[in-house]
Design an enzyme around this catalytic site. Structure first.
Site, PDB file in Angstrom:
ATOM      1  N   HIS A  14       0.860  -1.188   0.000  1.00 45.97           N
ATOM      2  CA  HIS A  14       0.000   0.000   0.000  1.00 45.97           C
ATOM      3  C   HIS A  14       0.894   1.235   0.000  1.00 45.97           C
ATOM      4  O   HIS A  14       1.248   1.774   1.040  1.00 45.97           O
ATOM      5  CB  HIS A  14      -0.920  -0.023   1.231  1.00 45.97           C
ATOM      6  N   HIS A  16       1.478   4.771  -2.587  1.00 47.10           N
ATOM      7  CA  HIS A  16       1.160   5.576  -3.770  1.00 47.10           C
ATOM      8  C   HIS A  16       2.450   6.238  -4.241  1.00 47.10           C
ATOM      9  O   HIS A  16       3.073   6.992  -3.484  1.00 47.10           O
ATOM     10  CB  HIS A  16       0.125   6.646  -3.428  1.00 47.10           C
ATOM     11  N   HIS A 194      -9.322   0.867  -1.594  1.00 56.95           N
ATOM     12  CA  HIS A 194      -9.305   1.561  -0.318  1.00 56.95           C
ATOM     13  C   HIS A 194     -10.722   1.517   0.265  1.00 56.95           C
ATOM     14  O   HIS A 194     -11.693   1.870  -0.415  1.00 56.95           O
ATOM     15  CB  HIS A 194      -8.905   3.019  -0.510  1.00 56.95           C
ATOM     16  N   GLU A 197     -11.240   3.430   5.817  1.00 58.02           N
ATOM     17  CA  GLU A 197     -10.288   4.389   6.394  1.00 58.02           C
ATOM     18  C   GLU A 197     -11.123   5.485   7.053  1.00 58.02           C
ATOM     19  O   GLU A 197     -11.281   5.518   8.267  1.00 58.02           O
ATOM     20  CB  GLU A 197      -9.374   4.959   5.309  1.00 58.02           C
ATOM     21  N   ASP A 275       1.729   4.073   2.745  1.00 57.68           N
ATOM     22  CA  ASP A 275       0.691   4.875   2.101  1.00 57.68           C
ATOM     23  C   ASP A 275       1.298   6.002   1.258  1.00 57.68           C
ATOM     24  O   ASP A 275       1.483   5.851   0.053  1.00 57.68           O
ATOM     25  CB  ASP A 275      -0.279   5.409   3.158  1.00 57.68           C
ATOM     26  N   ASP A 276       1.579   7.141   1.886  1.00 58.99           N
ATOM     27  CA  ASP A 276       2.168   8.303   1.210  1.00 58.99           C
ATOM     28  C   ASP A 276       3.323   8.805   2.065  1.00 58.99           C
ATOM     29  O   ASP A 276       3.198   9.805   2.778  1.00 58.99           O
ATOM     30  CB  ASP A 276       1.114   9.404   1.021  1.00 58.99           C
TER      31      ASP A 276
END
Length: 316
Positions: A14, A16, A194, A197, A275-276
């Site tokens: 996961h 990006h 996703h 969340e 994630d980011d």
């Protein structure tokens, strides 16, 4: 424990790529491409990394992505992330990319894909990092836009291992994208999405039942639905959890409140991801270290989390 965690083989499922755009590279690409930024310097940009929710982060994320213009830009972005993987013991990664973020501002699909593919190939050859690319649709845009993106992607079908669904979750349930996911499935592309969340447990059910996903990205709000928890334990559908992201976006107020280790002990198939990472203050290793510091994660738990990640990959 940090050295032990670094050496522990793990997958990242996961991540990006656009979210791995570190401020230093963002400014370098802006200068390369003649893009004027709203921040005077790197420190000012870092100070902007304060978010009350997912949407506030996404506004900054999409603004930052505007510096990505050329094949070399996408190569440099992907290569920088892969080098970080190599430093942190990530042996396999399955990153997302958001073509609509770029094609909607005039960057050709092939430019985006070629740069990413070249870096992933070099990562396999030079760093020994296995990888598979996931094509993600933006859920704040209509399904018709996702369908056009799939049309554009299908000539490059062999470049992808799956399709995904990301961006603003609240108000954009998975069922809105049932047709495009069915079409991708007919083309032999499995799905991830996703869900859970900021969205409710119902979104996780929809992703499982209507999109027929192989993995749930995030999924922490599954904890609110005992029937869903029992289903996830029974099916062992992987949940790609992102602790630092969850805290930075106020899904949990503090890391000490995070439920990932409770989920692990309950028998859910959870793994740890970033994630980011450029926007949330850490890559996979930093996420593991946060669980150690705030939740007392043991070596045995870390080993299980890493094993879950490696067992949940979509590509061999």
């Amino acid at each position: 424990m940090q050295d032990w965690l670094t050496a522990l083989p793990k997958a990242e499922l996961h991540i990006h790529l656009e979210g791995a755009l570190e401020p230093e590279l963002l400014f370098a690409l802006a200068q390369r491409n003649g893009v004027t930024l709203p921040w005077p310097d790197i420190d000012a940009l870092r100070q902007a990394y304060q978010y009350q929710n997912l949407q506030e982060f996404l506004d900054l994320y999409y603004q930052g992505a505007h510096v990505l213009r050329t094949e070399q830009d996408f190569y440099d972005l992907t290569w920088a992330y892969l080098r970080k993987c190599a430093e942190q013991g990530v042996t396999h990664t399955e990153p997302f990319f958001d073509p609509q973020t770029h094609t909607d501002r005039g960057v050709p699909f092939q430019v985006v894909l070629s740069g990413i593919q070249a870096a992933l190939a070099d990562g396999r050859r030079d760093l020994g990092i296995q990888s598979g690319l996931i094509l993600s649709f933006l859920r704040h845009l209509p399904e018709e836009a996702a369908m056009r993106t799939l049309d554009e992607a299908l000539p490059y079908r062999d470049a992808f291992i799956a399709v995904g669904l990301d961006s603003s979750e609240a108000g954009f349930p998975p069922r809105l994208f049932e047709r495009v996911f069915a079409r991708a499935r007919a083309e032999g592309l499995p799905a991830v999405a996703h869900a859970g969340e900021e969205g409710p447990p119902e979104y996780i059910w929809e992703a499982l039942e209507r999109l027929q996903v192989k993995r749930i990205d995030h999924g922490v709000r599954a904890w609110e639905d005992p029937r869903l928890i029992a289903h996830l334990v029974d099916t062992q559908i992987p949940l790609t959890v992102c602790p630092l992201s969850n805290v930075r976006l106020q899904v949990f107020e503090h890391m000490g409140q995070h439920n990932v280790l409770e989920m692990l002990e309950r028998g859910l198939n959870v793994c740890i991801n970033s994630d980011d990472p450029a926007y949330f203050g850490g890559y996979v290793l930093e996420n593991f270290m946060a669980l150690r510091e705030h939740l007392g994660m043991s070596q045995e738990q870390a080993r299980r989390l890493a094993a879950n990640s490696l067992a949940s990959v979509l590509t061999a």
